[in-house]
Scaffold this active site. Structure first.
Site, PDB file in Angstrom:
ATOM      1  N   GLN A  55      47.157  -4.325  48.262  1.00  0.00           N
ATOM      2  CA  GLN A  55      47.860  -3.186  48.258  1.00  0.00           C
ATOM      3  C   GLN A  55      47.278  -2.288  47.405  1.00  0.00           C
ATOM      4  O   GLN A  55      47.849  -1.017  47.422  1.00  0.00           O
ATOM      5  CB  GLN A  55      49.641  -3.245  47.980  1.00  0.00           C
ATOM      6  CG  GLN A  55      50.176  -4.404  48.792  1.00  0.00           C
ATOM      7  CD  GLN A  55      51.481  -4.530  48.452  1.00  0.00           C
ATOM      8  OE1 GLN A  55      52.103  -5.961  48.296  1.00  0.00           O
ATOM      9  NE2 GLN A  55      52.311  -3.745  47.914  1.00  0.00           N
TER      10      GLN A  55
ATOM     11  N   PHE B 167      54.490  -7.033  50.808  1.00  0.00           N
ATOM     12  CA  PHE B 167      55.865  -6.905  50.116  1.00  0.00           C
ATOM     13  C   PHE B 167      55.737  -6.982  48.584  1.00  0.00           C
ATOM     14  O   PHE B 167      56.742  -7.269  47.920  1.00  0.00           O
ATOM     15  CB  PHE B 167      56.482  -8.431  50.535  1.00  0.00           C
ATOM     16  CG  PHE B 167      56.697  -8.419  52.054  1.00  0.00           C
ATOM     17  CD1 PHE B 167      57.235  -7.612  53.066  1.00  0.00           C
ATOM     18  CD2 PHE B 167      55.794  -9.614  52.649  1.00  0.00           C
ATOM     19  CE1 PHE B 167      57.325  -7.843  54.243  1.00  0.00           C
ATOM     20  CE2 PHE B 167      56.166  -9.753  54.000  1.00  0.00           C
ATOM     21  CZ  PHE B 167      56.741  -8.906  54.530  1.00  0.00           C
TER      22      PHE B 167
ATOM     23  N   GLU C 219      50.128  -6.229  45.096  1.00  0.00           N
ATOM     24  CA  GLU C 219      49.757  -5.214  44.605  1.00  0.00           C
ATOM     25  C   GLU C 219      49.027  -5.391  43.342  1.00  0.00           C
ATOM     26  O   GLU C 219      48.000  -4.588  42.891  1.00  0.00           O
ATOM     27  CB  GLU C 219      51.005  -4.572  43.989  1.00  0.00           C
ATOM     28  CG  GLU C 219      50.943  -3.397  43.161  1.00  0.00           C
ATOM     29  CD  GLU C 219      52.259  -2.652  42.858  1.00  0.00           C
ATOM     30  OE1 GLU C 219      52.151  -1.574  42.031  1.00  0.00           O
ATOM     31  OE2 GLU C 219      53.356  -2.949  43.570  1.00  0.00           O
TER      32      GLU C 219
ATOM     33  N   ARG D 179      63.426  -0.534  36.279  1.00  0.00           N
ATOM     34  CA  ARG D 179      64.055  -0.260  37.455  1.00  0.00           C
ATOM     35  C   ARG D 179      65.276  -0.922  37.999  1.00  0.00           C
ATOM     36  O   ARG D 179      66.279  -0.353  38.136  1.00  0.00           O
ATOM     37  CB  ARG D 179      62.867  -0.333  38.907  1.00  0.00           C
ATOM     38  CG  ARG D 179      63.571   0.205  40.009  1.00  0.00           C
ATOM     39  CD  ARG D 179      62.348   0.191  41.308  1.00  0.00           C
ATOM     40  NE  ARG D 179      61.555   1.405  41.152  1.00  0.00           N
ATOM     41  CZ  ARG D 179      61.802   2.621  41.944  1.00  0.00           C
ATOM     42  NH1 ARG D 179      62.773   2.635  42.699  1.00  0.00           N
ATOM     43  NH2 ARG D 179      60.830   3.300  41.975  1.00  0.00           N
TER      44      ARG D 179
ATOM     45  N   ARG E  29      59.400  -6.220  47.199  1.00  0.00           N
ATOM     46  CA  ARG E  29      59.887  -5.226  47.807  1.00  0.00           C
ATOM     47  C   ARG E  29      61.409  -4.661  47.127  1.00  0.00           C
ATOM     48  O   ARG E  29      62.365  -5.608  47.165  1.00  0.00           O
ATOM     49  CB  ARG E  29      60.343  -5.396  49.299  1.00  0.00           C
ATOM     50  CG  ARG E  29      60.727  -4.590  50.234  1.00  0.00           C
ATOM     51  CD  ARG E  29      61.032  -5.031  51.681  1.00  0.00           C
ATOM     52  NE  ARG E  29      60.942  -4.141  52.537  1.00  0.00           N
ATOM     53  CZ  ARG E  29      61.136  -4.397  53.982  1.00  0.00           C
ATOM     54  NH1 ARG E  29      60.660  -5.692  54.312  1.00  0.00           N
ATOM     55  NH2 ARG E  29      61.023  -3.487  54.736  1.00  0.00           N
TER      56      ARG E  29
ATOM     57  N   PHE F 291      61.381  -4.019  43.902  1.00  0.00           N
ATOM     58  CA  PHE F 291      60.681  -3.624  42.403  1.00  0.00           C
ATOM     59  C   PHE F 291      61.659  -3.951  41.388  1.00  0.00           C
ATOM     60  O   PHE F 291      61.870  -2.994  40.597  1.00  0.00           O
ATOM     61  CB  PHE F 291      59.998  -2.528  42.481  1.00  0.00           C
ATOM     62  CG  PHE F 291      58.779  -2.502  41.318  1.00  0.00           C
ATOM     63  CD1 PHE F 291      57.643  -3.068  41.779  1.00  0.00           C
ATOM     64  CD2 PHE F 291      59.158  -1.627  40.244  1.00  0.00           C
ATOM     65  CE1 PHE F 291      56.475  -2.991  40.825  1.00  0.00           C
ATOM     66  CE2 PHE F 291      57.921  -1.656  39.220  1.00  0.00           C
ATOM     67  CZ  PHE F 291      56.703  -2.318  39.663  1.00  0.00           C
TER      68      PHE F 291
ATOM     69  N   THR G  53      57.907   4.692  38.802  1.00  0.00           N
ATOM     70  CA  THR G  53      58.373   4.925  37.266  1.00  0.00           C
ATOM     71  C   THR G  53      57.237   5.111  36.388  1.00  0.00           C
ATOM     72  O   THR G  53      57.182   5.654  35.228  1.00  0.00           O
ATOM     73  CB  THR G  53      59.364   3.785  36.739  1.00  0.00           C
ATOM     74  OG1 THR G  53      58.713   2.470  37.258  1.00  0.00           O
ATOM     75  CG2 THR G  53      60.845   3.899  37.602  1.00  0.00           C
TER      76      THR G  53
ATOM     77  N   ALA H  11      56.301   1.059  45.686  1.00  0.00           N
ATOM     78  CA  ALA H  11      57.524   2.045  45.460  1.00  0.00           C
ATOM     79  C   ALA H  11      58.010   2.870  46.596  1.00  0.00           C
ATOM     80  O   ALA H  11      58.410   4.105  46.387  1.00  0.00           O
ATOM     81  CB  ALA H  11      57.203   3.047  44.420  1.00  0.00           C
TER      82      ALA H  11
ATOM     83  N   GLU I 180      61.803   0.145  51.046  1.00  0.00           N
ATOM     84  CA  GLU I 180      62.485  -0.816  50.165  1.00  0.00           C
ATOM     85  C   GLU I 180      63.885  -0.783  50.339  1.00  0.00           C
ATOM     86  O   GLU I 180      64.565  -1.851  50.335  1.00  0.00           O
ATOM     87  CB  GLU I 180      62.159  -0.648  48.778  1.00  0.00           C
ATOM     88  CG  GLU I 180      60.518  -0.869  48.598  1.00  0.00           C
ATOM     89  CD  GLU I 180      60.202  -0.658  46.915  1.00  0.00           C
ATOM     90  OE1 GLU I 180      60.059  -1.336  46.243  1.00  0.00           O
ATOM     91  OE2 GLU I 180      59.915   0.747  46.788  1.00  0.00           O
TER      92      GLU I 180
END
Length: 784
Positions: free
Chosen positions: A209, A240, A244, A322, A354, A356, A454, A523, A725
């Site tokens: 990702q 998902f 990342e 988050r 997903r 986060f 964020t 995100a 998400e």
């Protein structure tokens, strides 16, 4: 490609219209190419990673001499062979690709074998002589809290005096519950194929990702500049969040094999190794206390979250932030304390998933709304409505962001009516009175989800657009396609701006040598930022062609209008492709870049205050369930969803995301259980022991709808909203409905103690516990 007729009033594939996923037909026909489908190059080496068998130990001896001599082995890669930095972390520099002196989780990479076949590599790895000195291992959150073992400092958000408000409240409730993790279980596991080039250049195909993160980590691992590494990904078989950051390890190992041998190399994890080696959704222990009045309105709230981060930081800082930012969900808490402990354990480093961290944060107040309602003998929906954010007042979050786009009440009211929630709830209670063993439950839960990274610097994107002389268009951007439909949405944006049929827009693989310094596709911001970047590139081309057309035909720019597949210049009408060819012949550039940075956002990471999100997206779901009180078996029988997508770019794609998100969330909260033994060994690392939802688990009644009045108040891409998400969080309604069904066993006088996921075992134990409580109540009442 034939020139389209010039008489149509609309283009095919405009924004706000439903279009199939660009790969849908290829995927169902088995024609979509994934990395493992790429024809293997000559002299390809296959890689296998040897893993630690201990959760925490000193590495006393690692003898790979016999491995090097094994049949088919070309190279053995260890920490000593790394020319650069033995690290593949996203931020903190604490993720060694190969363990050196200490291992900190069972499954940690020790060395890799490069052989002519995967079977030879796997067999050779078993010949290594490894000696450990075991050290005490911290496995659970409770153990980490007792040992004060943290991977990052504890963070707090405070507004008002929560403790005093709770103490002064007429009613008080405390809940402790555990929230399980979740494996990503993407259909395509981690894979990387690295190819040698000139001058130490390396080309990497990676299922990732975040191509730029792969590029950067491979480069620092091999001690070469970023420009020497090119990373490409056309599509992933699911991500998902699990791809990342953590794919960097595998790309780096493949790159090292190329550097040491000069031969192409591929690493492809099987399902068991993938689940054992890679991080999951963070699991949490949550302690919540609230004070409230007779209406259920909360006057004080205290949340204490403790998450299992694993052996390193990975993205745990932003994930846990988050969680804190979503502990309010749709509710205004005047006096609130939110504390977040980020625990270090000797387990794999948990990572993005997903939502986060948001789903775990939302679950806490949603559990409490139901617990308060049970305590007051009210409908939980009444309690939720009493605590909702307001429009003009009661509209500032604990982190000091004003909620300017609040439509939670409108969505809840519409869904309450369309789902016939009140009547169904009454019917369920009637059913439960006459059904001794099968019990039904129902719940309506909303979501408010902040959209933006964020980490503020990630809120940027670039795009590259080429127009060819036949009028066809190629678009490239920094976003990656993992099945969510990003590519088709961005193509629709380009088609809309240039007013050409979408068939004339070519979607190309994401590559670091086309668009540099990309942000991860995460995100829920993929279409927001990459769509805006592509729009900017298309507008650049449109303005260039407008200026040229005005000059060429002796008109004013205001006389130039882009119509479907054609351009009108005064009274003259020219086909798009013809104007493009004229522009080329007149030496007008037909290539453009586009760039976008999200406006308005600002965030102080030290004080956890500011505006971390550009906007919020909203939704609500009603879930109905049935449980068997004799076995704990449970099933979601009906779902109604109303979700806010703003002015949806592609309703068909967004509905698919809403449905898939809910089902994935349902799995997280009902069936998907990660189990580590006391030695830190993951025991649920295959479909035989880890149960994701299947087609048969989909509720028989599944009604979903996009909120028709939705429109983003911010200037997002064509006023749409992110949808990747937030729908997952709607599955909290299923979990709460199970709790509602369990509560019926005690005639709704007690709220059950239930941890997530609500497996049959946990449901059965909760039924037994609440039954014992009800019997004790009956004996007390009889004695009186």
């Amino acid at each position: 490609m034939r020139n389209p007729p010039l008489s149509r009033n609309t283009i095919r594939g405009s924004v706000h219209s439903s279009r199939p996923h660009d790969s849908a037909a290829k995927q169902v026909a088995g024609e979509a190419l994934y990395i493992d489908d790429i024809p293997e190059p000559k002299d390809l080496l296959h890689l296998y990673i040897a893993q630690s068998e201990k959760a925490h130990a000193k590495l006393l001896k690692l003898d790979v001499a016999a491995v090097r001599l094994a049949q088919g082995v070309v190279a053995v890669l260890t920490a000593e062979d790394v020319p650069g930095n033995n690290d593949a972390s996203p931020i903190a520099g604490d993720d060694p690709v190969f363990a050196e002196d200490v291992v900190e989780y069972a499954g940690q990479s020790l060395f890799a074998v490069a052989a002519e076949t995967l079977e030879q590599a796997r067999a050779a790895a078993r010949l290594a002589i490894i000696e450990y000195e075991e050290l005490p291992a911290i496995i659970t959150v409770e153990q980490a809290m007792a040992a004060k073992s943290f991977v990052l400092p504890t963070r707090e958000i405070r507004r008002g005096d929560a403790a005093a408000a709770i103490k002064a409240a007429k009613h008080r409730l405390t809940q402790r519950f555990e929230i399980g993790g979740q494996d990503h279980f993407y259909l395509e596991g981690h894979i990387a194929l690295a190819l040698p080039g000139e001058d130490e250049d390396i080309f990497v195909y990676s299922s990732t990702q975040h191509p730029t993160e792969i590029q950067h980590n491979v480069a620092k691992f091999l001690d070469i500049p970023d420009h020497a590494v090119t990373v490409e990904v056309r599509r992933m078989g699911g991500g998902f969040g699990g791809k990342e950051t953590q794919g960097a390890w595998f790309a780096a190992i493949a790159g090292l094999a190329v550097k040491l041998t000069g031969r192409p190399a591929k690493i492809r994890l099987d399902r068991d190794d993938d689940m054992i080696m890679t991080g999951k959704r963070h699991d949490f222990v949550a302690n919540v206390e609230m004070g409230f009045d007779d209406d259920g309105r909360v006057s004080g709230a205290e949340f204490i979250f403790a998450s299992r981060c694993g052996r390193s930081a990975d993205l745990s800082a932003s994930i846990n932030d988050r969680t804190m930012f979503h502990a309010d969900n749709c509710y205004y808490f005047k006096n609130v304390t939110i504390i977040s402990h980020r625990c270090k354990t000797h387990t794999t480093s948990n990572t993005a998933f997903r939502g986060f961290g948001g789903p775990q944060g939302v679950l806490a107040p949603e559990r409490m709304m139901d617990a308060i309602a049970c305590y007051l003998d009210k409908d939980p929906l009444e309690v939720r409505k009493a605590n909702l954010y307001g429009k003009k007042s009661r509209n500032v979050t604990p982190y000091q962001m004003t909620v300017e786009d609040n439509i939670a009440a409108e969505i809840i009211t519409e869904l309450e009516q369309s789902s016939d929630y009140i009547a169904r709830r009454k019917a369920i209670r009637t059913f439960n009175k006459t059904s001794p063993y099968l019990k039904k439950g129902i719940a309506l839960t909303p979501v408010k989800f902040g959209i933006s990274f964020t980490a503020t610097h990630l809120n940027q994107a670039g795009a590259l657009l080429h127009v060819y002389t036949d009028g066809s268009v190629m678009i490239n951007h920094g976003g990656t396609e993992m099945g969510q439909g990003l590519y088709i949405k961005v193509a629709q944006v380009v088609a809309e701006v240039l007013q050409i049929d979408i068939e004339r827009v070519k979607i190309t693989a994401t590559r670091t040598d086309k668009v540099p310094n990309t942000s991860p596709t995460a995100a829920s911001s993929g279409a927001d930022i990459n769509g805006k970047a592509a729009e900017a590139a298309a507008i650049n081309i449109k303005e260039r062609l407008t200026k040229f057309a005005a000059e060429y035909y002796g008109a004013k720019p205001s006389d130039v209008a882009f119509l479907p597949n054609r351009i009108r210049i005064g009274k003259q009408v020219v086909a798009f492709r013809d104007l493009v060819h004229l522009a080329y012949m007149s030496r007008i550039s037909l290539s453009a870049t586009g760039y976008y940075r999200t406006p308005k956002i600002h965030y102080d990471a030290e004080t956890l205050t500011g505006r971390p999100f550009y906007y919020f997206t909203y939704g609500a779901a009603v879930s109905e369930v049935m449980i068997d009180t004799l076995t704990g078996e449970n099933r979601v029988t009906a779902v109604d969803i109303l979700h806010d997508a703003g002015k949806s770019l592609n309703p068909a794609i967004d509905l698919g995301q809403i449905e898939g998100g809910y089902i994935q969330g349902m799995g997280w909260l009902t069936t998907e259980e990660l189990y580590y033994d006391d030695k830190g060994i993951l025991k649920t690392h295959a479909p035989s022991t880890y149960k994701i939802p299947t087609c048969s688990d989909r509720p028989a009644t599944f009604n979903m709808k996009i909120f028709e009045r939705g429109e983003n108040v911010e200037e997002t891409i064509f006023r749409s909203k992110a949808v990747g998400e937030p729908p997952l969080i709607l599955a909290i309604s299923a979990f709460n409905a199970i709790a509602d069904a369990i509560s019926s066993v005690a005639d709704y006088r007690h709220y059950p103690s239930l941890d997530a996921p609500a497996t049959p075992e946990r449901v059965l134990m909760a039924v037994q516990k609440i039954s014992e409580t009800a019997r004790a109540d009956n004996l007390t009442e009889a004695a009186q």
